[in-house]
Design an enzyme around this catalytic site. Structure first.
Site, PDB file in Angstrom:
ATOM      1  N   TYR A 141       2.752  77.695 103.779  1.00  9.45           N
ATOM      2  CA  TYR A 141       3.274  78.990 104.215  1.00  9.45           C
ATOM      3  C   TYR A 141       3.848  79.789 103.043  1.00  9.45           C
ATOM      4  O   TYR A 141       4.023  81.000 103.143  1.00  9.45           O
ATOM      5  CB  TYR A 141       4.360  78.820 105.296  1.00  9.45           C
ATOM      6  CG  TYR A 141       3.843  78.330 106.641  1.00  9.45           C
ATOM      7  CD1 TYR A 141       2.534  77.889 106.778  1.00  9.45           C
ATOM      8  CD2 TYR A 141       4.648  78.315 107.768  1.00  9.45           C
ATOM      9  CE1 TYR A 141       2.050  77.427 107.991  1.00  9.45           C
ATOM     10  CE2 TYR A 141       4.172  77.867 108.988  1.00  9.45           C
ATOM     11  CZ  TYR A 141       2.872  77.413 109.095  1.00  9.45           C
ATOM     12  OH  TYR A 141       2.403  76.961 110.302  1.00  9.45           O
ATOM     13  N   LYS A 186      -0.886  63.715 105.986  1.00  6.28           N
ATOM     14  CA  LYS A 186      -2.347  63.574 106.065  1.00  6.28           C
ATOM     15  C   LYS A 186      -2.799  63.007 104.723  1.00  6.28           C
ATOM     16  O   LYS A 186      -3.569  63.621 103.981  1.00  6.28           O
ATOM     17  CB  LYS A 186      -2.975  64.950 106.379  1.00  6.28           C
ATOM     18  CG  LYS A 186      -4.466  64.917 106.613  1.00  6.28           C
ATOM     19  CD  LYS A 186      -4.872  64.305 107.946  1.00  6.28           C
ATOM     20  CE  LYS A 186      -6.379  64.219 108.066  1.00  6.28           C
ATOM     21  NZ  LYS A 186      -6.826  63.498 109.287  1.00  6.28           N
ATOM     22  N   ASP A 219      -2.849  63.710 112.681  1.00  3.18           N
ATOM     23  CA  ASP A 219      -3.722  63.776 113.862  1.00  3.18           C
ATOM     24  C   ASP A 219      -3.337  62.699 114.873  1.00  3.18           C
ATOM     25  O   ASP A 219      -3.240  62.946 116.077  1.00  3.18           O
ATOM     26  CB  ASP A 219      -5.214  63.714 113.484  1.00  3.18           C
ATOM     27  CG  ASP A 219      -5.529  62.669 112.424  1.00  3.18           C
ATOM     28  OD1 ASP A 219      -4.595  61.989 111.940  1.00  3.18           O
ATOM     29  OD2 ASP A 219      -6.714  62.508 112.077  1.00  3.18           O
ATOM     30  N   ASP A 243       5.496  72.882 112.261  1.00  2.00           N
ATOM     31  CA  ASP A 243       5.362  74.068 113.095  1.00  2.00           C
ATOM     32  C   ASP A 243       4.495  73.735 114.311  1.00  2.00           C
ATOM     33  O   ASP A 243       4.849  74.023 115.461  1.00  2.00           O
ATOM     34  CB  ASP A 243       4.724  75.191 112.256  1.00  2.00           C
ATOM     35  CG  ASP A 243       4.690  76.518 112.982  1.00  2.00           C
ATOM     36  OD1 ASP A 243       5.462  76.689 113.946  1.00  2.00           O
ATOM     37  OD2 ASP A 243       3.888  77.386 112.585  1.00  2.00           O
ATOM     38  N   ASP A 247       5.784  72.767 118.651  1.00  2.00           N
ATOM     39  CA  ASP A 247       5.341  73.465 119.873  1.00  2.00           C
ATOM     40  C   ASP A 247       4.769  72.438 120.851  1.00  2.00           C
ATOM     41  O   ASP A 247       5.024  72.498 122.056  1.00  2.00           O
ATOM     42  CB  ASP A 247       4.260  74.519 119.556  1.00  2.00           C
ATOM     43  CG  ASP A 247       4.849  75.907 119.297  1.00  2.00           C
ATOM     44  OD1 ASP A 247       5.962  75.978 118.733  1.00  2.00           O
ATOM     45  OD2 ASP A 247       4.196  76.904 119.647  1.00  2.00           O
TER      46      ASP A 247
HETATM   47  C1  IPM Z   1       8.418  79.029 114.101  1.00  3.68           C
HETATM   48  C2  IPM Z   1       7.475  80.200 114.108  1.00  3.68           C
HETATM   49  C3  IPM Z   1       7.442  80.792 112.708  1.00  3.68           C
HETATM   50  C4  IPM Z   1       6.945  79.698 111.768  1.00  3.68           C
HETATM   51  C5  IPM Z   1       6.594  82.061 112.574  1.00  3.68           C
HETATM   52  C6  IPM Z   1       7.069  83.149 113.494  1.00  3.68           C
HETATM   53  C7  IPM Z   1       6.540  82.555 111.152  1.00  3.68           C
HETATM   54  O1  IPM Z   1       6.223  79.809 114.558  1.00  3.68           O
HETATM   55  O2  IPM Z   1       9.592  79.192 113.735  1.00  3.68           O
HETATM   56  O3  IPM Z   1       7.985  77.930 114.467  1.00  3.68           O
HETATM   57  O4  IPM Z   1       5.748  79.491 111.647  1.00  3.68           O
HETATM   58  O5  IPM Z   1       7.774  79.046 111.165  1.00  3.68           O
HETATM   59 MG    MG Z   2       6.184  77.854 115.380  1.00  3.67          MG
END
Ligand code: IPM
Ligand code: MG
Length: 355
Positions: A141, A186, A219, A243, A247
């Protein structure tokens, strides 16, 4: 105590969830005799509209001067055109870098009364209680980016020092918990992951021999997270893997809307934000779940202000509000009565007062 909190509402549902979070923070202030001064600053898409910059200079200054920073969410279709020159997300990455918050803690705990809100089977979810420690200011990133008509490049870099410091944060946390650390990489493909594995192994062996370490490929980790989530205690991983996996892991708790995060560095000041995005599809409708933000404030109280009793009280109030049946649409079972963002805040405040 008196504390200065810089508040970045951001975009979409950001302002709605932040409003409820701040009401709860002030509720804690009155219950425990603290004065929390919350100062708003423009950030994200809203700041692009106002100034052309997602992180204007006075916003950054306000954050650097505060004891802690609370963020709602940023982004939305308005600022996401493929050829957009500035994006809200750039402001967030820069803010994390400028604040030096390299360790992003994302706890995932299943509240027993929400077991029905998850898409996973109750027996798989029994006793889920894990924390992700996501490296937040390095990796792909932040690497060099290039683009011409035919090729696009994103560079992923990690240094030994970056891996050492995130390993230490994760290991110290594991020491306060079940003393199990899982490092995710990985290393069968990526050079940065081979470095990651070498460094985590060395640091753990020489400094944290009392914490059990295992390595899992990313993975496989994605699969094990939904197959045997209760086996995990602390998980440490690089920026992009963290990241994505967090989620996924939010589904273990029932909804992305429930999960808080704390981004910490070597200073006491931290950045606190729910892990969900700006959810433009439901923005302005008063139905977003403010719990992720309220729980982020509990983390703020605990980590930046060292108000442990207060943090515990806020978390307990959220627990009781959920037990009393308060459900925003994201955590309601089919046919169950739902409440608004504001009413969820009210439910937590009522429980706070009840003590
Ligand atoms: C998170 C979000 C951010 C990230 C985005 C909005 C840049 O997805 O905080 O998880 O990727 O860190
Ligand atoms: Mg995120």
């Amino acid at each position: 105590m008196k504390a200065q909190i810089a508040v970045l509402e951001g975009d979409g549902i950001g302002p709605e969830v932040v409003a409820e979070g701040l009401r709860c923070l002030h509720g804690i202030g009155s219950a425990f005799g603290h004065e929390f001064a919350a100062t708003p600053f423009a950030f994200g898409g809203a700041a692009i509209d106002a100034t052309g910059d997602p992180l204007p200079a006075d916003t950054l200054k306000g954050c650097l001067e505060a004891d802690a920073v609370l963020l709602g969410a940023i982004g939305g279709p308005k600022w996401s055109a493929p050829d957009a020159k500035v994006r809200p997300e750039q402001g967030l990455l820069r803010l994390r870098k400028e604040l030096g918050v390299y360790a992003n803690l994302r706890p995932v705990k299943l509240h027993p009364c929400l077991v029905g809100a998850s898409t996973l089977k109750p027996e798989v979810l029994a006793s889920v209680d894990l924390v992700f420690v996501r490296e937040l200011t390095g990796g792909i990133y932040f690497g060099e980016k290039r683009r011409d008509a035919n090729v696009a490049v994103d560079v992923c870099t990690y240094s030994v020092a970056e891996v050492e410091r995130i390993t230490r944060v994760a290991a110290r946390l594991a020491r306060q918990r079940r003393r199990k650390l899982t490092s995710i990489d990985k290393s069968n493909v990526l050079e940065t992951s081979r470095l990651w594995r070498e460094v985590t192994s060395r640091v753990m062996k020489s400094e944290f021999a009392d914490v059990a370490l295992d390595h899992v490929l990313v993975d496989a980790a994605a699969m094990h997270l939904i197959r045997r989530p209760s086996d995990f205690d602390v998980l440490v991983t690089e920026n992009m893997f963290g990241d994505i996996l967090t989620d996924e892991a939010s589904m273990l708790a029932g909804s992305l809307g429930l999960l808080p995060s704390a981004s910490l560095g070597d200073a006491k000041r931290g950045l606190y934000e729910p892990i969900h995005g700006s959810a433009p599809d439901i923005a302005g409708r008063g139905i977003a779940n403010p719990v992720g933000t309220i729980l982020s404030l509990a983390l703020l109280l605990r980590h930046s202000l060292e108000l442990v009793k207060e943090a515990d009280a806020l978390e307990a109030a959220v627990g009781r509000a959920l037990e009393s049946g308060a459900r925003t649409p994201d955590i309601a079972a089919k046919g169950e009565k739902t409440v608004s963002t504001r009413a969820m805040g009210d439910a937590v405040l009522a429980e706070l007062k009840r003590g």
